[in-house]
Design an enzyme around this catalytic site. Structure first.
Site, short mmCIF file in Angstrom:
data_model
loop_
_atom_site.label_atom_id
_atom_site.label_comp_id
_atom_site.label_asym_id
_atom_site.label_seq_id
_atom_site.Cartn_x
_atom_site.Cartn_y
_atom_site.Cartn_z
N SER A 135 0.71 -1.25 0.06
CA SER A 135 -0.03 -0.06 -0.08
C SER A 135 0.89 1.19 0.00
CB SER A 135 -0.73 0.18 1.28
OG SER A 135 -1.71 1.29 1.41
N TYR A 148 -1.61 -0.61 10.45
CA TYR A 148 -1.68 -1.37 9.23
C TYR A 148 -0.29 -0.70 8.54
CZ TYR A 148 -3.44 -1.91 4.35
OH TYR A 148 -3.73 -2.06 3.26
#
Length: 261
Positions: A135, A148
């Site tokens: 990501s 995350y």
């Protein structure tokens, strides 16, 4: 690398980027092994000829069986696409440790286990591609997704180390760092909320299909890194050129979270 004729194992294939990758790679002539937790959703994504193996990737015996059954059915795995994962909006000081451990198990340790099971077979054949879906949060810590981000930073580090280890073997490693993609990700986040000002980032978002198309192009070009969309590339460039300004900018969103808490 031509996608046509390749055997591709896709995790998290029941929705979002995984489902879009299944459609895109199938359209380009690949044969697919699809896995995810929901048999019903996988059945909606799958087409005749796909091998569908629902299960929990956090379960080590399932991961072992997944690779074994894929090889038993197709004879090999040419491309491993590690896509499955989930997020956590809670800040570090209030993130439940059991949720953080579960997130790292799915976002990092499950991909690592699948890599350890498939990379030696790819090396023996002298060809293969491992695609790790990280990501933008794996290159730039997002305050509302700190833990995350930590898991995705770890996946990026794994990819870079793996690329060095496999250099010269014929096995290539691609790190994918999408920005905001319109998927069910926010609904699957375990705990916390995103800043109110980011709840509708449609002007920066791309579809899962657009992301899958960028991934397919990366596979064909044997790219090292795929960052999509252009706004994500600009954000990472700004973070490199103006680190302190970017940090202050992102801190604003953390303050919003504190006000919402």
């Amino acid at each position: 690398m031509k996608i046509s004729g390749q055997i591709v194992l896709i995790t998290g294939a029941s929705s979002g980027i995984g489902a879009a990758c299944a459609s895109e790679l199938r359209r380009n002539g690949a044969s697919l092994v699809l896995t995810g937790r929901s048999p019903g959703r996988l059945a909606q994504v799958a087409k005749p000829g796909d091998l569908v193996l629902p299960g929990d990737l956090c379960d080590a015996p399932f991961r072992e069986a997944l690779v074994q059954q894929a090889i038993l059915h197709f004879g090999r795995i040419d491309i491993l696409l590690n896509n499955a994962g989930f997020g956590l909006y809670a800040p570090p000081t209030r993130s439940p440790l059991d949720e953080v451990r579960a997130m790292f198990e799915l976002n990092l340790f499950a991909p690592l286990d699948l890599i350890q099971r498939t990379a030696p077979l790819m090396k023996a054949r002298g060809s293969g591609i491992i695609v790790n879906i990280s990501s933008v949060a794996g290159r730039l810590t997002l305050p509302w997704l700190s833990m995350y981000s930590a898991s995705k930073f770890a996946l990026c580090a794994l990819s870079e180390g793996l690329r060095s280890e496999l250099s010269g073997t014929g096995v290539h490693v691609i790190t994918v760092c999408p920005g905001y993609v319109r998927t069910a990700f926010p609904g699957n986040v375990r705990g916390g909320t995103m800043p109110a000002s980011l709840s509708n980032p449609s002007r920066f978002a791309i579809t899962a299909e657009e992301c899958a198309s960028a991934i397919a192009r990366g596979i064909e070009k044997r790219a090292n890194t795929v960052v999509t969309p252009a706004s994500a590339r600009l954000l990472l460039l700004a973070a490199r050129l103006f680190p302190w300004q970017t940090e202050r900018f992102l801190a604003r969103f953390h303050r919003q979270l504190e006000q919402q808490a």
